[in-house]
Write an enzyme that holds these catalytic residues in place. Structure first.
Site, PDB file in Angstrom:
ATOM      1  N   CYS A   9      46.733  58.122  52.322  1.00 23.08           N
ATOM      2  CA  CYS A   9      45.721  57.159  51.875  1.00 23.08           C
ATOM      3  C   CYS A   9      46.398  56.119  50.988  1.00 23.08           C
ATOM      4  O   CYS A   9      47.532  56.317  50.559  1.00 23.08           O
ATOM      5  CB  CYS A   9      44.593  57.874  51.115  1.00 23.08           C
ATOM      6  SG  CYS A   9      45.088  58.565  49.518  1.00 23.08           S
ATOM      7  N   PRO A  10      45.733  55.000  50.689  1.00 27.81           N
ATOM      8  CA  PRO A  10      46.385  53.933  49.926  1.00 27.81           C
ATOM      9  C   PRO A  10      46.944  54.361  48.584  1.00 27.81           C
ATOM     10  O   PRO A  10      48.021  53.926  48.195  1.00 27.81           O
ATOM     11  CB  PRO A  10      45.278  52.890  49.775  1.00 27.81           C
ATOM     12  CG  PRO A  10      44.440  53.072  50.991  1.00 27.81           C
ATOM     13  CD  PRO A  10      44.428  54.551  51.241  1.00 27.81           C
TER      14      PRO A  10
END
Length: 483
Positions: A9-10
Site C-alpha cells: 500500500c502507499p
C-alpha cells in the site's frame, strides 16, 4: 492449489499487512497454500525461487509498483487494489484459480513501467497511482525529518531555529546542542521533500530515466518557492516529457544510451526550462496565496476547513481521499506557517478517531458486535492511538452504511474543534505518542475525545436501531433474534 502473493500500500503501514493476513486466512479456509511477500515498511522475507516456481498463480494486491516483478515472468498473474485482498480475498482466489487454468502469454523479462497502472486504466486512475507512488516515497523523509524537528523543539524550544550551525559550533555536553543537531538533521531531511515527491512521481510514470528530470524539477520548485504544489507539477512534467521521448524511434545502435544519458539529459533540460521560465512563477504565486489564505483563516472558515479535512480522513480510512488530506497537511509543514501546523494537528486528530471510536463502541455495547469485531476492537485501541486509521476498516467492511457515516461525523467534529482550539503539530505522525510535542496538547486531547465519543455514539445508535428492527422481525416470524 498453491499461490504466492505480494501486498503493498502507499504508506506500507497497515493495509499491506492486513491484506497479507486476509489472504493467508482465506487460503487456510479454502485448503490452499499461499506464501505472501509484504512490500511494506517493516518488510518481509522475499519469496524464494522455489515458492514462485511451484505456484499455480500469483496475486498482486498492491496500490504501488511491485518490486521485482520480473521474477514472475511466465506465471498467471491476478492484480487488484490492496483493499480487494482485505474485503474480498475469496474473490481474488477465484480469479487466481481461473487464471491458472488459462495459458499464459509470453511476458517481457522487464516491464516497461514500474508503477501500478493497468493498460486499461483511465486518466484519473493513472494520475492517482502516480501521485500515490510519489507520496509513498515521500513519507519516510516526512516521518524522519518531522519527528526530529518536533523533538528538537521539545528539547530546545522554538528558538532552536536560530541556533548556529553545528558545523561551526556543537556543544555535546548540553541539551541545547543536541536539540540544535536534531533540528538541523531534520531540516536536511525536509529539504528533500519536494524533490523526492517530484522524482518519484516521474519514476512512476516513466521508470528510472525520469528520476533525474523529476528531482531537478522538484529542486527548481524549491528554488523558485513553488513548494509542494510545484513539486507535483514538476513530477508530472518530468514523467510526461520522458514518456514522450520514449516514443521517438531511434537507431538500434543508440538504444543502449537512451535511458542512461539521453532521456535524463533532455528531460532535465525541458523540465528545467519549463519550471524556471514558464510555470514556476505562477505556481509560486499560487502557493504564496494559499499560504496567506491559510494564515488568514479564523472563526467559521477554520472550522469548516477542519470539518472537511476530518471528513476526508474518515471517508476511506487510508485510501486516496484520506491520503489527499494527509498530503495537504504534510505539504503545509514545509512552509512552517502557524495555520499549516494547525492543519497538521487537525488531520492527525481526525485520523485517530475512527479506530478509537469503534474500539470504544465495541467495548461499551458488545452485543451489537460479533466476536471477531470485538477482537478487532481490542486491537483498534492501539491502532487509533498510533494514528493508523486503517484500524477501522474491518468494521466498515462489515457494516459500511452505519460505520462510515458515523466515523465521518466524529472526525469532522474533531477536525473542527482542533482548528478552533488552535492546536499545532510539527510532527507528521506518531499519534498519542507525540502529544508532548503538540501545541495546546490538552485541547488537542479534548478534541480527540469529543470526536471519538460522537462517532462511537452514532455507531451504537445506528446499530441499536438495526438490532431492534431485527428483534421485531424475529418476534413476528418466531425466529431467534440472532437468526
Amino acid at each position: 492449489m498453491k499461490f504466492v502473493a505480494i501486498t503493498a500500500c502507499p504508506t506500507g503501514i497497515a493495509h499491506t499487512y492486513m491484506a497479507a493476513e486476509s489472504l493467508e486466512q482465506t487460503a487456510k479456509a479454502n485448503g490452499d497454500e499461499i506464501v505472501v511477500e509484504t512490500q511494506g515498511s517493516a518488510g518481509s522475507e522475499p519469496l524464494s525461487a522455489e515458492d514462485i516456481a511451484s505456484a499455480d498463480a500469483v496475486i498482486f494486491a498492491a496500490d504501488l509498483a511491485v518490486q521485482g516483478r520480473d521474477r514472475f515472468a511466465g506465471k498467471p498473474i491476478v492484480e487488484a487494489p490492496v483493499k480487494a485482498a482485505i474485503n474480498d480475498a475469496a474473490g481474488l482466489f477465484e480469479r487466481a484459480k481461473a487464471a491458472a487454468r488459462e495459458p499464459v502469454a509470453a511476458a517481457p523479462a522487464t516491464p516497461e513501467l514500474t508503477s501500478k497502472v493497468g493498460a486499461n486504466d483511465g486518466a484519473g486512475a493513472r494520475i492517482r497511482q502516480w501521485l500515490m507512488t510519489g507520496v509513498s516515497y515521500l513519507i519516510p523523509f516526512v516521518a524522519a525529518g518531522g519527528l526530529l524537528i518536533a523533538l528538537s523543539f521539545a528539547l530546545g524550544g522554538y528558538k532552536i531555529v536560530d541556533a548556529p550551525k553545528v558545523t561551526e559550533h556543537f556543544d555535546a555536553g548540553s541539551v541545547a546542542g543536541w536539540a540544535a543537531l536534531m533540528f538541523q538533521i531534520g531540516s536536511a531531511a525536509f529539504d528533500f521533500l519536494v524533490p523526492v515527491l517530484a522524482g518519484f512521481i516521474a519514476f512512476a510514470m516513466a521508470d528510472r530515466p525520469a528520476i533525474a528530470p523529476g528531482f531537478v524539477g522538484g529542486a527548481i520548485a524549491v528554488t523558485v518557492h513553488a513548494g509542494f504544489l510545484g513539486g507535483l507539477v514538476a513530477g508530472l512534467l518530468a514523467g510526461g516529457v520522458v514518456m514522450a521521448l520514449k516514443k521517438i524511434r531511434v537507431p538500434k545502435a543508440m538504444r543502449g544510451i537512451m535511458p542512461v544519458v539521453v532521456y535524463p539529459l533532455l528531460g532535465s533540460i525541458v523540465v528545467g526550462v519549463l519550471m524556471y521560465v514558464v510555470v514556476g512563477k505562477p505556481i509560486a504565486a499560487a502557493t504564496s496565496g494559499l499560504t496567506h489564505w491559510l494564515n488568514s483563516l479564523s472563526g467559521a472558515s477554520a472550522l469548516l476547513l477542519g470539518a472537511l479535512l476530518g471528513l476526508m480522513m474518515a471517508f476511506d480510512m487510508g485510501g486516496p481521499v484520506n491520503k489527499a488530506a494527509y498530503a495537504f497537511a504534510v505539504g503545509g509543514l514545509t512552509t512552517g506557517a502557524t495555520a499549516s501546523l494547525q492543519i497538521m494537528a487537525a488531520v492527525m486528530a481526525a485520523g485517530m478517531v475512527p479506530p478509537l471510536a469503534l474500539a470504544l463502541a465495541s467495548t461499551v455495547r458488545k452485543k451489537l458486535f460479533t466476536e471477531a469485531e470485538r477482537e478487532n476492537g481490542r486491537a483498534a485501541w492501539l491502532l487509533g492511538a498510533s494514528f493508523i486509521t486503517e484500524g477501522a476498516i474491518p468494521f466498515a467492511a462489515a457494516d459500511p452504511f452505519r460505520v462510515i457515516p458515523s466515523i465521518m461525523l466524529g472526525s469532522a467534529v474533531t477536525g473542527s474543534l482542533s482548528m478552533a482550539f488552535g492546536a499545532t503539530l510539527r510532527a507528521p505522525h506518531g499519534g498519542i505518542f507525540v502529544v508532548p510535542l503538540i501545541g495546546s496538547p490538552l485541547l488537542f486531547l479534548v478534541a480527540l475525545v469529543a470526536g471519538t465519543v460522537v462517532a462511537a455514539g452514532a455507531v451504537v445508535l445506528l446499530k441499536q436501531a438495526r438490532f431492534r428492527a431485527t428483534e421485531r422481525s424475529a418476534a413476528v416470524s418466531g425466529r431467534p433474534v440472532n437468526a
